[in-house]
Scaffold this motif. Structure first.
Motif, short mmCIF file in Angstrom:
data_model
loop_
_atom_site.label_atom_id
_atom_site.label_comp_id
_atom_site.label_asym_id
_atom_site.label_seq_id
_atom_site.Cartn_x
_atom_site.Cartn_y
_atom_site.Cartn_z
N GLN A 204 -45.67 53.43 69.65
CA GLN A 204 -45.08 53.44 70.99
C GLN A 204 -46.18 53.72 72.01
OE1 GLN A 204 -41.25 55.18 71.80
NE2 GLN A 204 -40.92 55.62 69.63
N TYR A 205 -46.09 53.04 73.14
CA TYR A 205 -47.16 53.08 74.14
C TYR A 205 -46.64 53.74 75.41
CZ TYR A 205 -51.21 51.33 76.77
OH TYR A 205 -52.36 51.22 77.53
N PHE A 206 -47.34 54.82 75.84
CA PHE A 206 -46.91 55.55 77.02
C PHE A 206 -48.03 55.52 78.06
CE2 PHE A 206 -44.93 57.56 73.29
CZ PHE A 206 -43.59 57.39 73.61
N GLU A 207 -47.81 54.81 79.14
CA GLU A 207 -48.80 54.73 80.21
C GLU A 207 -48.43 55.77 81.27
OE1 GLU A 207 -50.98 51.36 83.04
OE2 GLU A 207 -49.33 50.80 81.70
N VAL A 208 -49.28 56.80 81.40
CA VAL A 208 -48.96 57.92 82.27
C VAL A 208 -50.01 58.07 83.37
CG1 VAL A 208 -47.78 59.14 80.40
CG2 VAL A 208 -50.18 59.64 80.87
N LEU B 107 -42.00 60.63 79.86
CA LEU B 107 -42.82 59.93 78.87
C LEU B 107 -43.51 60.91 77.92
CD1 LEU B 107 -44.44 57.14 81.11
CD2 LEU B 107 -42.39 57.01 79.69
N GLN C 59 -41.21 62.20 75.27
CA GLN C 59 -41.02 61.24 74.18
C GLN C 59 -42.21 61.30 73.21
OE1 GLN C 59 -39.81 57.25 75.47
NE2 GLN C 59 -39.06 58.14 77.38
N ALA C 60 -43.43 61.40 73.76
CA ALA C 60 -44.61 61.50 72.90
C ALA C 60 -44.58 62.80 72.10
CB ALA C 60 -45.88 61.43 73.76
N ALA D 84 -47.94 56.78 68.22
CA ALA D 84 -47.90 56.83 69.69
C ALA D 84 -49.31 56.72 70.25
CB ALA D 84 -47.25 58.12 70.18
N VAL E 246 -51.00 57.50 74.08
CA VAL E 246 -50.80 57.97 75.45
C VAL E 246 -51.96 57.48 76.29
CG1 VAL E 246 -50.53 59.98 76.95
CG2 VAL E 246 -49.54 60.00 74.65
#
Length: 215
Positions: free
Chosen positions: A3-7, A16, A19-20, A170, A172
């Motif tokens: 899963q990819y989280f762009e923060v 986000l 979730q990570a 994941a 981040v």
């Protein structure tokens, strides 16, 4: 599939990061930014996740893993230091320094050095990493994200996802990191010994790196 989280690097979206953090709590391995480079992290108490982290890096139990901590208040649970060593740690944290310390019994033997019973510890100066650690409520076990056969850490989150999408759970993405390793200081034998000169300023701590003549 990771899963990819762009923060946002300064104001990361709590939704986000939650979730990570949930992925890490459930035994996942994640790639996260720090103040030195991207790192692989996992839950300290999850043996399967620790084994996966070592497998990705292709390192064995003699390779020092590092505890990423929110601050020095977590120190006493995982490492033993005297007053002089604590003053040095206080000067250096948060920042791009890794300290090798004598591990306490709270540290699972599988994640400390097998013969020396030591552990790496650092307090990263990175907004996103700190926010993630706050959500976890405990340190994360970490290692620099250097792939087997490489000498430099991966620094592009899109490339990390492409290369590790089947090995981590994941990624981040908070943009590029400084791409310079931490300075490593061994305190496990008493007096400070600089093992590696990196991004952390040694002059600020009154320390000098002396190269090994045998190297």
């Amino acid at each position: 599939m990771a899963q990819y989280f762009e923060v946002h690097p300064q104001h990361p979206q709590p939704r986000l990061l939650k979730q990570a953090a949930a992925i890490l709590q459930q035994g996942g391995v994640a790639a996260v930014p720090t103040d030195s480079s991207y790192a692989l992290v996992c839950h300290l108490d999850d043996k399967t996740a620790v084994d996966a982290l070592r497998r990705i890096r292709a390192v064995d139990e003699r390779h020092h893993l590092t505890l990423l901590c929110r601050d020095l208040s977590e120190l006493s649970s995982y490492a033993r230091v005297d007053n002089q060593q604590y003053r040095l740690l206080k000067m250096a944290t948060p920042g791009p320094y890794t300290f090798i310390l004598e591990a306490t019994k709270e540290v699972p033997r599988r994640v400390s050095h097998p013969s020396r019973r030591t552990i790496g510890l650092r307090v990263p100066d990175h907004v996103v990493t700190q926010a993630l650690l706050e959500l976890m409520g405990q340190p994360l076990l970490a290692t620099t994200l250097i792939l087997p056969g490489q000498t430099q850490a991966l620094n592009d989150a899109h490339e990390i996802r492409e290369q590790l999408q089947k090995q981590v759970q994941a990624v981040v993405d908070a943009g590029a990191c400084p791409m310079e390793p931490t300075s490593v200081i061994d305190l496990s034998a008493g007096e400070p010994r600089v093992v590696r000169q990196g991004r952390g300023d040694l002059d600020a701590l009154g320390l000098v790196f002396v190269a090994d003549d045998a190297a």
